[in-house]
Design a protein around this motif. Sequence first.
Motif, mmCIF file in Angstrom:
data_model
loop_
_atom_site.group_PDB
_atom_site.id
_atom_site.type_symbol
_atom_site.label_atom_id
_atom_site.label_comp_id
_atom_site.label_asym_id
_atom_site.label_seq_id
_atom_site.Cartn_x
_atom_site.Cartn_y
_atom_site.Cartn_z
ATOM 1 N N LEU A 47 -8.791 -5.268 -1.108
ATOM 2 C CA LEU A 47 -9.336 -4.391 -0.449
ATOM 3 C C LEU A 47 -10.714 -3.602 -0.759
ATOM 4 O O LEU A 47 -11.840 -3.324 0.093
ATOM 5 C CB LEU A 47 -8.764 -2.736 -1.063
ATOM 6 N N PHE B 80 -4.128 3.176 -8.525
ATOM 7 C CA PHE B 80 -5.119 3.726 -7.741
ATOM 8 C C PHE B 80 -6.964 3.786 -7.572
ATOM 9 O O PHE B 80 -6.843 3.352 -8.147
ATOM 10 C CB PHE B 80 -4.953 5.354 -8.262
ATOM 11 N N GLU C 232 -12.624 4.931 -3.648
ATOM 12 C CA GLU C 232 -13.768 3.772 -3.282
ATOM 13 C C GLU C 232 -14.826 5.025 -3.683
ATOM 14 O O GLU C 232 -15.044 6.111 -3.212
ATOM 15 C CB GLU C 232 -13.760 3.928 -1.573
ATOM 16 N N GLY D 50 0.649 -0.739 -0.155
ATOM 17 C CA GLY D 50 -0.099 -0.241 0.015
ATOM 18 C C GLY D 50 0.761 1.599 -0.060
ATOM 19 O O GLY D 50 1.899 1.345 0.716
ATOM 20 N N ARG E 292 -13.977 -4.180 1.906
ATOM 21 C CA ARG E 292 -15.055 -2.617 2.249
ATOM 22 C C ARG E 292 -16.140 -3.401 1.778
ATOM 23 O O ARG E 292 -17.081 -2.214 1.860
ATOM 24 C CB ARG E 292 -14.716 -1.731 1.719
ATOM 25 N N ALA F 198 -3.803 11.130 -3.955
ATOM 26 C CA ALA F 198 -3.438 9.771 -2.833
ATOM 27 C C ALA F 198 -3.985 10.177 -1.540
ATOM 28 O O ALA F 198 -4.259 9.447 -0.388
ATOM 29 C CB ALA F 198 -1.740 9.701 -2.666
ATOM 30 N N LYS F 199 -4.304 10.879 -1.410
ATOM 31 C CA LYS F 199 -5.332 12.030 0.119
ATOM 32 C C LYS F 199 -6.820 11.429 -0.518
ATOM 33 O O LYS F 199 -7.441 10.733 1.058
ATOM 34 C CB LYS F 199 -5.689 13.071 0.115
ATOM 35 N N GLU G 24 -7.883 8.602 -2.354
ATOM 36 C CA GLU G 24 -7.666 7.401 -2.864
ATOM 37 C C GLU G 24 -6.844 6.695 -2.389
ATOM 38 O O GLU G 24 -6.143 6.837 -1.548
ATOM 39 C CB GLU G 24 -7.670 7.707 -4.705
ATOM 40 N N THR G 25 -7.432 4.861 -2.670
ATOM 41 C CA THR G 25 -6.065 3.927 -1.954
ATOM 42 C C THR G 25 -5.187 3.638 -3.237
ATOM 43 O O THR G 25 -5.182 3.401 -4.369
ATOM 44 C CB THR G 25 -6.996 3.065 -1.425
ATOM 45 N N PHE H 57 -15.272 0.156 -6.609
ATOM 46 C CA PHE H 57 -13.823 1.055 -6.189
ATOM 47 C C PHE H 57 -13.945 1.115 -7.944
ATOM 48 O O PHE H 57 -14.054 0.431 -9.025
ATOM 49 C CB PHE H 57 -12.627 -0.053 -5.743
ATOM 50 N N VAL I 62 -6.198 -4.596 -5.632
ATOM 51 C CA VAL I 62 -7.574 -3.929 -5.008
ATOM 52 C C VAL I 62 -9.183 -4.832 -4.703
ATOM 53 O O VAL I 62 -9.369 -3.711 -4.233
ATOM 54 C CB VAL I 62 -7.740 -2.533 -6.747
ATOM 55 N N PHE J 91 -1.337 1.404 -4.226
ATOM 56 C CA PHE J 91 -0.439 -0.067 -3.939
ATOM 57 C C PHE J 91 0.115 0.581 -5.163
ATOM 58 O O PHE J 91 0.639 0.934 -5.842
ATOM 59 C CB PHE J 91 -1.257 -0.842 -4.703
#
Length: 162
Positions: A109, A74, A77, A11, A113, A55-56, A58-59, A82, A106, A61
Motif C-alpha cells: 500500500l 492498521f 497514512e 483489506g 501511494r 478504520a475510518k 486508517e487502512t 505509513f 502495508v 488489513f
Amino acid sequence: MDQSVGISITGLAADFDQWGELLALIRRTFAYMDGVIDPPSSAHPLTAEALAGKAKRETGFLAVENGRIVGCVFALERSRDFYVGKLAVEPRLQGQGIGARLMRAVEDLARERGMDAIEAQTRIELTANHAAFARLGFRETERTAHAGYDRPTSITMRKVLS
C-alpha cells in the motif's frame, strides 16, 4: 517459514461489522504484555467503537482463516510514510508468517501511494518484538517516553522502502 498458506490477507471492507471479534483478537494477542510493559498496553481501554473509528482514519488489513479473523494491522497514512499499529496475530498461530504477510500488505500500500517508508513503535521491554521487526527490515530510529515518564518507554522502528 511461512506456514500460513490457508490464510488470506484482505483489506478491511467498508461494511465490516465484526468489531467485537476484532477487539477480542487484539486483546488476546496483547495479553502477554500485562505485567511486562509500563505503562500498560493501549489495548486495555480500546473499544469496538474506537476500532470502528480507527478504520475510518486508517487502512486496515485482516488475516482470515476459514472465515475467522486470525490477524490484523492498521496503517495510518502520513505525509511521507505509513505508521503501523495494532499488528495482532492469534497467539496459537504466531510464528507462521502471518504477521509478515500483514506487514507486506502495508508495504505494498505504501509503495502504491508513493511513500518512502513504514514506521512502527514497540515497547522497550518487548525485545522479541524488536527482533521480529528487525527481521522484517526495520531499524531503530529513536526512543521516546510516554507522558509522565522520565525514561524511554517505546522504540520507534522504521523500514525504508526501496
